[in-house]
Write an enzyme that holds these catalytic residues in place. Structure first.
Site, PDB file in Angstrom:
ATOM      1  N   GLY A  50     -60.321  38.099  13.255  1.00  0.00           N
ATOM      2  CA  GLY A  50     -58.868  38.039  13.343  1.00  0.00           C
ATOM      3  C   GLY A  50     -58.507  37.694  14.768  1.00  0.00           C
ATOM      4  O   GLY A  50     -59.028  36.734  15.327  1.00  0.00           O
ATOM      5  N   CYS A  82     -66.813  38.400  14.790  1.00  0.00           N
ATOM      6  CA  CYS A  82     -65.897  37.601  15.615  1.00  0.00           C
ATOM      7  C   CYS A  82     -64.949  38.491  16.433  1.00  0.00           C
ATOM      8  O   CYS A  82     -65.399  39.093  17.407  1.00  0.00           O
ATOM      9  CB  CYS A  82     -65.170  36.595  14.737  1.00  0.00           C
ATOM     10  N   ARG A 111     -64.438  35.664  25.124  1.00  0.00           N
ATOM     11  CA  ARG A 111     -63.575  35.221  24.017  1.00  0.00           C
ATOM     12  C   ARG A 111     -63.467  33.714  24.003  1.00  0.00           C
ATOM     13  O   ARG A 111     -63.462  33.073  25.060  1.00  0.00           O
ATOM     14  CB  ARG A 111     -62.153  35.774  24.196  1.00  0.00           C
ATOM     15  N   ILE A 140     -65.298  30.457  14.173  1.00  0.00           N
ATOM     16  CA  ILE A 140     -63.872  30.114  14.253  1.00  0.00           C
ATOM     17  C   ILE A 140     -63.302  30.712  15.544  1.00  0.00           C
ATOM     18  O   ILE A 140     -63.149  31.931  15.642  1.00  0.00           O
ATOM     19  CB  ILE A 140     -63.103  30.662  13.028  1.00  0.00           C
ATOM     20  N   ARG A 141     -63.052  29.867  16.525  1.00  0.00           N
ATOM     21  CA  ARG A 141     -62.596  30.339  17.849  1.00  0.00           C
ATOM     22  C   ARG A 141     -63.421  31.564  18.267  1.00  0.00           C
ATOM     23  O   ARG A 141     -62.884  32.624  18.602  1.00  0.00           O
ATOM     24  CB  ARG A 141     -61.113  30.662  17.837  1.00  0.00           C
ATOM     25  N   HIS A 181     -68.832  34.509  10.986  1.00  0.00           N
ATOM     26  CA  HIS A 181     -68.177  35.227   9.880  1.00  0.00           C
ATOM     27  C   HIS A 181     -69.051  35.239   8.626  1.00  0.00           C
ATOM     28  O   HIS A 181     -68.825  34.424   7.715  1.00  0.00           O
ATOM     29  CB  HIS A 181     -66.861  34.522   9.524  1.00  0.00           C
ATOM     30  N   GLU A 183     -68.781  37.031   6.240  1.00  0.00           N
ATOM     31  CA  GLU A 183     -67.929  37.401   5.096  1.00  0.00           C
ATOM     32  C   GLU A 183     -67.319  36.201   4.392  1.00  0.00           C
ATOM     33  O   GLU A 183     -66.716  36.367   3.329  1.00  0.00           O
ATOM     34  CB  GLU A 183     -66.829  38.384   5.551  1.00  0.00           C
TER      35      GLU A 183
HETATM   36  N1  GLN Z   1     -60.413  34.121  19.014  1.00  0.00           N
HETATM   37  C1  GLN Z   1     -60.234  35.377  18.344  1.00  0.00           C
HETATM   38  C2  GLN Z   1     -60.094  36.527  19.323  1.00  0.00           C
HETATM   39  O1  GLN Z   1     -60.078  36.334  20.467  1.00  0.00           O
HETATM   40  C3  GLN Z   1     -61.367  35.673  17.407  1.00  0.00           C
HETATM   41  C4  GLN Z   1     -61.352  34.676  16.269  1.00  0.00           C
HETATM   42  C5  GLN Z   1     -61.882  35.193  14.988  1.00  0.00           C
HETATM   43  O2  GLN Z   1     -62.022  36.397  14.757  1.00  0.00           O
HETATM   44  N2  GLN Z   1     -62.100  34.276  14.089  1.00  0.00           N
HETATM   45  O3  GLN Z   1     -59.991  37.639  18.912  1.00  0.00           O
END
Ligand code: GLN
Length: 202
Positions: A50, A82, A111, A140-141, A181, A183
């Site tokens: 998230g 993540c 991050r 994802i990021r 992830h 999940e």
């Molecule tokens: N970039 C998000 C963060 O800094 C993490 C992204 C993710 O959980 N998919 O928390």
């Protein structure tokens, strides 16, 4: 063995539902948790992906940050993906100055480490202790682990490309964290590993 451990998914923000399905498929009873009383009734905790700064803020608002830090210090098993990995770290780089974390793994996490051009990507990687096919990892990021302490086992690194060798999965005691992830892929092997850790810790 029929024991179904009760595993909480921190349900403040993020991809809570995906973890529910994976835990259920691995033989655990998954429950959403927000309050301290709920956290005290579980055998293990998942912190979903998230936005870590939002999760941090909500943990503070709900007054669960300190109690959760203590529960983890007392050995509550946990798995973070993540943003969950970021929350479990002892040090976080490139975050907001007021962001908090839970100090459950002796590691420094950066991050959004993979950079803007490669916000999201997928790769297949080897995961220590998990045999069979390589694991599809969806980033994802995502953060990476920039420093892992002596007590930390490195479970996976990026196999190739510009980020080759970067640490993306770790374990310290009963706490596991992945930059990616598990999940979202339908590959249950990381959740299986975690449910097993929770069963043994009970
Ligand atoms: N970039 C998000 C963060 O800094 C993490 C992204 C993710 O959980 N998919 O928390």
């Amino acid at each position: 063995m029929t024991s179904r451990p009760k595993i909480g998914v921190l349900a403040l923000q993020g991809d809570v539902r995906e973890h529910f399905s994976a835990l259920d498929a691995c033989g655990a009873d998954a429950v959403g948790v927000r309050r301290v009383s709920e956290l005290r009734s579980i055998d293990g905790l998942v912190i979903p992906g998230g936005e870590s700064t939002t999760i941090s803020r909500l943990l503070t608002v709900f007054e669960v940050l300190e109690p959760l830090r203590e529960l983890l210090g007392d050995g509550l098993p946990a798995f973070g993906s993540c943003a969950g990995m970021i929350m479990l770290a002892s040090e976080v780089l490139d975050t907001r100055p007021d962001a908090q974390h839970l100090d459950a793994i002796d590691m420094t996490v950066r991050r959004n480490a993979f950079g803007r051009q490669v916000d999201s990507f997928e790769t297949d990687l080897e995961f220590a202790g998990i045999d069979g096919e390589k694991m599809r990892a969806v980033f994802i990021r995502a953060p990476w682990v920039e420093r892992a302490g002596d007590a930390v086992d490195v479970l996976a690194t990026v196999p190739n490309g510009p980020a080759a060798g970067r640490i993306v999965a770790v374990r310290q005691g009963a706490v596991v964290a992945t930059s990616f992830h598990p999940e979202v892929t339908g590959d249950l092997r990381v959740h299986d590993l975690f449910v097993d850790i929770v069963r043994k810790a009970r």
